[in-house]
Design an enzyme around this catalytic site. Structure first.
Site, PDB file in Angstrom:
ATOM      1  N   ILE A  82       0.793  -1.193  -0.017  1.00  0.00           N
ATOM      2  CA  ILE A  82      -0.083   0.040  -0.142  1.00  0.00           C
ATOM      3  C   ILE A  82       0.865   1.210   0.047  1.00  0.00           C
ATOM      4  CG2 ILE A  82      -1.899   1.168   1.102  1.00  0.00           C
ATOM      5  CD1 ILE A  82      -2.517  -1.706   0.051  1.00  0.00           C
ATOM      6  N   LYS A  83       0.597   2.068  -1.157  1.00  0.00           N
ATOM      7  CA  LYS A  83       1.524   3.284  -1.248  1.00  0.00           C
ATOM      8  C   LYS A  83       0.973   4.446  -0.409  1.00  0.00           C
ATOM      9  CE  LYS A  83       3.980   4.473  -5.148  1.00  0.00           C
ATOM     10  NZ  LYS A  83       4.114   5.030  -6.537  1.00  0.00           N
ATOM     11  N   ILE A  84       1.784   5.024   0.593  1.00  0.00           N
ATOM     12  CA  ILE A  84       1.203   5.805   1.447  1.00  0.00           C
ATOM     13  C   ILE A  84       2.204   7.184   1.419  1.00  0.00           C
ATOM     14  CG2 ILE A  84       0.958   6.240   4.151  1.00  0.00           C
ATOM     15  CD1 ILE A  84       0.084   3.418   4.417  1.00  0.00           C
TER      16      ILE A  84
END
Ligand code: E4P
Length: 216
Positions: A82-84
């Site tokens: 998950i890109k945060i």
């Protein structure tokens, strides 16, 4: 060195995958928007043949919203990262994801201090954007050197994904510095194989072979 491919275009990913050059995939909202198709459909298609991590980006700006999206995106496929974004809210969400066993790729990293924070938050991956740093007159590659050194100093397990790659020299320099991963646009992967001396060499070998072919 692991190669991730930096696109949401399924045909381009498939082509690079068939060449054995895809250890993972990174997407972002801009890359997905370019495709003009449903995000989840694209992600499912990619995951049907890519085994490595596939980065999917959240768009919320608060930690709770990011977490909600992270849990949802993580349920779409088995190999999501998950890109945060690298903000305090993003780091809070990253820490919680780490506690829940959700893989993260902390994105939009532009300084070594930000990279330290991402590692301390338990990020699986962190993405320094070197091309965008070069664009504003800072050395993207110096940031990679600093991060590789700092993570080695403390034994952080967070892996460095060199992102915002613009040309083959970026890949070469990242490899010389020992970066874990380069996420590369399809056009740059294509360019990496090209060398005029290879083409001339093949031409000459074939021409010479023509001269002796069939002789007994
Ligand atoms: C990768 O994770 C990034 O989204 C990407 O490399 C950004 O590249 P750009 O600066 O060319 O948009």
């Amino acid at each position: 060195m692991k190669f991730f491919i930096d696109t949401a275009n399924v045909d381009a990913i498939r082509k690079a995958h068939e060449r054995g050059m895809v250890d993972g995939v990174t997407t972002n909202p801009s890359l997905v928007a370019k495709e003009g198709r449903d995000f989840k459909t694209i992600v499912k298609e990619i995951a049907s043949f890519v085994e490595g991590p596939i980065s999917l980006e959240v768009v919320s700006e608060d930690a709770e919203g990011m977490l909600k999206e992270a849990r949802d995106l993580n349920g779409w496929i088995d190999n999501a990262a998950i890109k945060i974004p690298l903000t305090w809210e993003g780091l809070r969400a990253t820490k919680q994801c780490a506690d829940e066993g959700i893989k993260t790729n902390v994105t939009l990293c532009f300084s070594a201090n930000q990279a330290i924070l991402a590692a301390k938050a338990g990020a699986t991956f962190v993405s320094p954007f070197i091309g965008r740093l070069d664009d504003v007159g800072h050395s993207g590659m110096q940031l990679i050197a600093d991060m590789v050194q700092i993570y080695a100093n403390y034994g952080y397990e967070t892996e460095v994904i060199v992102a915002s790659i613009r040309h083959p020299l970026h890949v070469f320099e990242a490899a010389m510095l020992g970066a874990d991963i380069a996420t590369i646009p399809p056009a740059v992967i294509d360019k990496m194989v090209q060398h005029p001396l290879t083409d001339v060499g093949i031409e000459r070998f074939l021409a010479d072979w023509e001269k002796v072919k069939g002789k007994k």
